[in-house]
Design a protein around this motif. Structure first.
Motif, mmCIF file in Angstrom:
data_model
loop_
_atom_site.group_PDB
_atom_site.id
_atom_site.type_symbol
_atom_site.label_atom_id
_atom_site.label_comp_id
_atom_site.label_asym_id
_atom_site.label_seq_id
_atom_site.Cartn_x
_atom_site.Cartn_y
_atom_site.Cartn_z
ATOM 1 N N THR A 505 50.925 34.971 24.308
ATOM 2 C CA THR A 505 50.842 34.545 22.906
ATOM 3 C C THR A 505 49.649 33.638 22.644
ATOM 4 N N ALA A 506 48.693 33.575 23.583
ATOM 5 C CA ALA A 506 47.518 32.714 23.408
ATOM 6 C C ALA A 506 46.408 33.385 22.612
ATOM 7 N N GLY A 507 46.564 34.675 22.312
ATOM 8 C CA GLY A 507 45.539 35.383 21.553
ATOM 9 C C GLY A 507 44.271 35.635 22.354
ATOM 10 N N LEU A 508 44.389 35.889 23.660
ATOM 11 C CA LEU A 508 43.222 36.175 24.484
ATOM 12 C C LEU A 508 42.614 37.518 24.108
ATOM 13 N N GLU A 509 41.294 37.638 24.290
ATOM 14 C CA GLU A 509 40.694 38.958 24.091
ATOM 15 C C GLU A 509 40.548 39.708 25.416
ATOM 16 N N VAL A 510 40.368 39.001 26.534
ATOM 17 C CA VAL A 510 40.296 39.638 27.845
ATOM 18 C C VAL A 510 41.025 38.759 28.853
ATOM 19 N N LEU A 511 41.801 39.394 29.734
ATOM 20 C CA LEU A 511 42.493 38.705 30.814
ATOM 21 C C LEU A 511 42.154 39.399 32.123
ATOM 22 N N THR A 512 41.655 38.646 33.103
ATOM 23 C CA THR A 512 41.229 39.218 34.379
ATOM 24 C C THR A 512 41.986 38.537 35.506
ATOM 25 N N LEU A 513 42.815 39.304 36.221
ATOM 26 C CA LEU A 513 43.684 38.756 37.256
ATOM 27 C C LEU A 513 43.468 39.418 38.611
ATOM 28 N N SER A 514 42.335 40.090 38.771
ATOM 29 C CA SER A 514 42.049 40.760 40.042
ATOM 30 C C SER A 514 40.601 41.179 40.045
ATOM 31 N N THR A 515 40.071 41.393 41.245
ATOM 32 C CA THR A 515 38.812 42.113 41.353
ATOM 33 C C THR A 515 39.131 43.592 41.575
ATOM 34 N N LEU A 516 38.094 44.413 41.586
ATOM 35 C CA LEU A 516 38.322 45.837 41.836
ATOM 36 C C LEU A 516 38.662 46.081 43.305
ATOM 37 N N ALA A 517 37.937 45.411 44.200
ATOM 38 C CA ALA A 517 38.138 45.649 45.637
ATOM 39 C C ALA A 517 38.036 44.336 46.390
ATOM 40 N N GLY A 518 38.238 44.423 47.714
ATOM 41 C CA GLY A 518 38.144 43.233 48.543
ATOM 42 C C GLY A 518 39.452 42.450 48.583
ATOM 43 N N PRO A 519 39.430 41.247 49.145
ATOM 44 C CA PRO A 519 40.671 40.467 49.316
ATOM 45 C C PRO A 519 41.304 40.011 48.011
ATOM 46 N N PHE A 520 40.542 40.023 46.916
ATOM 47 C CA PHE A 520 41.081 39.674 45.601
ATOM 48 C C PHE A 520 41.424 40.919 44.785
ATOM 49 N N GLY A 521 41.371 42.110 45.407
ATOM 50 C CA GLY A 521 41.336 43.335 44.639
ATOM 51 C C GLY A 521 42.601 44.158 44.598
ATOM 52 N N LEU A 522 42.421 45.392 44.124
ATOM 53 C CA LEU A 522 43.519 46.310 43.850
ATOM 54 C C LEU A 522 43.928 47.147 45.056
ATOM 55 N N ILE A 523 43.018 47.332 46.006
ATOM 56 C CA ILE A 523 43.180 48.347 47.043
ATOM 57 C C ILE A 523 43.567 47.696 48.366
#
Length: 620
Positions: A505-523
C-alpha cells in the motif's frame, strides 16, 4: 529431518538451542547466551538483552560459551557462563556473565578483561525495546546526570539518536504494567533501529560520536549491568492469547501493485545469460543494472547489459555509483558515451555518489562529496530525456540521514537489508514490523514522489558500515553476510512475499527483491533444494507478484501480523506464513481455488492450513 531443514532454510544448520526461563508471571528465552522476548503476564516487555562485541567493521564477533550453568525453580532462575570473543587480530575478550531473575526482576551483568589490545567498534550491552505498541507513545528517560526527561518513542523514524546519556528507561508495557530498565557501567544512548528494518529501538553502550573502532586495552577490566524491574498492579490483565485461527480483513485501496524488477550484477553476466529463460516465467518488467566505474566496470559490462536487455525486452535502469573524482560533467559525458557505444537503451538512470554508499554515523565527519544538485544537473545534461532517480544505493538509514532534494529527481529509491544487526530467523522476520515505518517515513519525507525499493535481499550485497560484507562459506546465519542460504529455501520465498505484502500500500512503482542470477538470484546452484538450474522457491513468488503488477491493491490486515502477512487484488489473495509453525487462517469468503505457490493444489474450504514458511495463492 535434515531434508526438512534444507527445504525450509536452504541449509542443514540449526539455530542455537533455546530454553525458556520462568519466574512467576515473568518469562524470558535464553539463546546463545542472550535473553530474548522478556514477557510479563504474556506482554512483551523487552525484545532482547545481549552482551555483544563487534569487530572494527561492525561485524559480530561470536561468543564461545563455556561453563554454562542454568537453574530454574518456581520463583526464580539463575544463569552463569564464561564468554570469549575473538577479534580478527586474534585478541580475546573474556567475560564472566551472570543472569538472574525473580517474579518481577531480571538482572544481566558482565565482567570483562582482554588478553591483548582488542580492536572493536562496540563491546557491551544492547537492550532492544519492541516497536509494536510503543511507537509514538510516552516514555521516561533518566539521564546520567540525574535529569528526568518525559518524552515519546519516535513514531516516524528518527535519523539520529532520540535519547543520549541514558541511565534508565521507564515505559508502559500494558495498562497497569510498567517496566524500568536500568543501565550501569558505561554511557548508553539509543538509536531508532527501524532505520535498518530492525523491529526495535536499540539502547547501546559507547556513543557513536566517540571515535571507532577503538581499543579495549590489554588487562584493563570493565563491568556493565542491565537490571529490569516490573511495576504491576495485582489485577493487571494478561495479554490476549495467540491460539486459534488467524483472521483476515480485506480493504480496497487506490494504490496499484508495483512492477517487478530484477537486479543485474557484472560478476554474474555469464550466469545471467544462461538464466534469461526464467524471465518468461517471472513476468518482471525492469532490469536494475549495477554499474560502478570505481570497481573497474566499463564498456564490456554495458555491452553485456545491452545484450540482456535486447533479448529480454525489459526496461533498463542503470544504477550508477558516480565516482565524483573529476569534474562531474566530464564523468557523466564519458558514461553517456559508453552507453551509446554499447547501444544500451535506458528507461531510467539512477545516480548516487560512490562515497554515499558508506554510512556516516552521528558525530562523524561527512566525507567530501559534490552537492547533489550538481550531480543531478550533470546527469540531466548527459542523459536528456531519461528519467532520473536519486536516493541511496544502500539503505533507508543513509537516505534518512542524507535526504536528497526530491524536487530535482523523477523518483526516489533505496534498499533495505534484514541482517545488518542480527541474522537469526525470528529477527529477520520481525523486520517487517519496521519496514512498515520505513515506507511511511519515506512518504512523510517525499510525499507522492514516485518511489522504488530495491534490490533488497536477505544477503547483504554491499556493507555501508565497514570495509566489506562477511564471507559465509558454511551457510550460517550471520549478520552482514554476502551469501545467505535461506534465500534458496522456503524461508526466502516467505520473506519475499511478506516483504511485498508489507509495502503493497506504499504506492511503489517498482519493487526489486532479487537479482536474475547468482547468490541473490532466481536460479538454483549446486547442492540446493531445487535442482541446479531450476527456479528457487522465491522465484515462484515473484512470478505470482508479477501477474499482479498494475492491478488495484486490496490491503490485507491479519489478526496475527507476527505470523501471517498477505496482499490481495480483487480476485486473488496471496499469503505467507513467516513462522516455523503451521498456521490456520480463516478466509473472509469461500474461495474458488487454493494453491501452494510452487506446490500442490489444496482442498477448497473456508480455512487454509499454511505449512511452516508456506506461501499460498487463493482465487477469491
Amino acid at each position: 529431518m535434515s531434508g526438512d531443514l534444507l527445504r525450509l532454510y536452504g541449509t542443514n544448520e540449526r539455530e542455537p538451542e533455546s530454553r525458556t526461563l520462568v519466574a512467576g508471571d515473568l518469562s524470558v528465552t535464553l539463546q546463545d547466551g542472550s535473553l530474548r522476548t522478556l514477557r510479563f503476564r504474556g506482554h512483551e516487555v523487552l525484545r532482547a538483552v545481549a552482551f555483544l562485541v563487534r569487530d572494527k567493521d561492525w561485524g559480530t564477533c561470536g561468543a564461545k560459551i563455556a561453563d554454562l550453568q542454568v537453574q530454574n525453580e518456581k520463583q526464580g532462575f539463575s544463569v552463569s557462563y564464561k564468554a570469549r570473543f575473538t577479534a580478527p587480530s586474534g585478541a580475546n575478550l573474556d567475560c564472566a556473565i551472570t543472569i538472574w531473575g525473580t517474579e518481577k526482576t531480571v538482572a544481566f551483568s558482565a565482567d570483562c578483561v582482554s588478553d591483548a589490545d582488542f580492536e572493536t567498534a562496540r563491546a557491551g550491552f544492547v537492550v532492544l525495546h519492541p516497536i509494536v505498541g510503543l511507537a509514538g507513545r510516552s516514555v521516561t528517560v533518566r539521564h546520567g546526570d540525574g535529569r528526568v526527561e518525559h518524552a515519546h518513542w519516535p513514531d516516524q523514524i528518527e535519523p539520529w539518536q532520540p535519547f543520549k546519556e541514558i541511565s534508565a528507561i521507564t515505559h508502559q508495557v500494558a495498562p497497569d504494567i510498567a517496566a524500568v530498565t536500568e543501565l550501569v557501567g558505561d554511557i548508553f544512548e539509543m538509536e531508532d533501529q527501524r532505520n535498518w528494518t530492525d523491529g526495535s529501538y536499540k539502547t547501546y553502550v559507547r556513543p557513536l560520536a566517540l571515535p571507532w573502532p577503538y581499543r579495549v586495552p590489554e588487562g584493563e577490566p570493565f563491568s556493565q549491568k542491565v537490571v529490569v524491574e516490573i511495576e504491576a498492579a495485582d489485577d493487571a490483565a494478561p495479554a490476549v492469547g495467540t491460539s486459534g485461527a488467524v483472521t483476515l480483513q480485506l480493504t480496497p485501496t487506490k494504490h496499484r501493485f508495483p512492477e517487478i524488477g530484477l537486479g543485474l550484477r557484472p560478476e554474474c553476466l555469464e550466469q545471467e545469460r544462461i538464466a534469461l529463460g526464467a524471465l518468461k516465467t517471472i513476468g518482471a518488467r525492469h532490469l536494475i543494472a549495477h554499474f560502478d566505474p570505481g570497481a573497474g566496470h566499463g564498456l564490456p559490462v554495458l555491452n553485456g547489459y545491452a545484450e540482456l536487455a535486447g533479448q529480454s525486452g525489459l526496461k533498463v535502469t542503470l544504477e550508477v555509483a558516480v565516482p565524483c573524482k573529476r569534474p562531474l560533467d566530464e564523468e557523466m559525458a564519458e558514461l553517456a558515451a559508453l552507453v551509446r557505444e554499447a547501444v544500451l537503451a535506458l528507461d531510467t538512470l539512477f545516480v548516487c555518489p560512490a562515497v554515499d554508499r558508506q554510512s556516516t554515523p552521528p558525530g562523524s565527519i561527512w566525507p567530501d562529496c559534490p552537492p547533489l544538485e550538481d550531480v543531478y544537473a550533470a546527469a540531466r545534461a548527459a542523459f536528456p530525456g531519461v528519467r532520473l532517480g536519486g536516493g541511496m544505493m544502500s539503505y533507508f538509514t543513509e537516505l534518512n540521514r542524507k535526504r536528497v532534494p526530491g524536487d530535482l529527481i523523477d523518483y526516489v529509491s533505496h534498499c533495505t537489508n534484514p541482517i545488518v544487526h542480527a541474522a537469526d530467523d525470528l529477527s529477520v522476520m520481525q523486520t517487517f514490523e519496521a519496514l512498515r515505518f520505513v515506507v511511511s517515513s519515506t512518504r512523510a519525507i517525499y510525499g507522492e514522489k514516485p518511489y522504488r525499493i530495491g534490490p533488497s535481499t536477505i544477503a547483504m550485497r554491499q556493507n555501508p558500515y565497514g570495509s566489506a560484507t562477511k564471507d559465509n562459506p558454511s551457510g550460517g546465519r550471520i549478520p552482514m553476510a554476502n551469501v545467505d542460504a535461506r534465500h534458496n529455501g522456503q524461508f526466502g520465498a516467505a520473506w519475499t512475499l511478506a516483504y511485498a505484502a508489507t509495502v503493497a500500500t506504499a504506492g511503489l512503482e517498482v519493487l526489486t527483491l532479487s537479482t536474475l542470477a547468482g547468490p541473490f538470484g532466481l536460479i538454483a546452484g549446486e547442492g540446493e533444494v531445487s535442482a541446479r538450474g531450476e527456479l528457487r522457491p522465491l522465484a515462484h513468488v515473484l512470478a505470482r507478484l508479477g501477474t499482479l503488477s498494475g492491478q488495484e491493491v486490496h490491503a490485507v490486515e491479519t489478526s496475527r501480523p507476527d505470523a501471517v502477512l498477505g496482499l490481495a487484488s480483487k480476485e486473488r489473495l496471496l499469503m505467507a506464513n513467516i513462522t516455523p509453525e503451521v498456521q490456520a487462517v480463516l478466509l473472509p469468503s469461500p474461495p474458488r481455488a487454493v494453491m501452494l505457490i510452487g506446490g500442490e493444489t489444496l482442498p477448497v474450504t473456508g480455512q487454509v492450513s499454511l505449512p511452516p514458511y508456506g506461501c499460498v495463492e487463493i482465487v477469491l
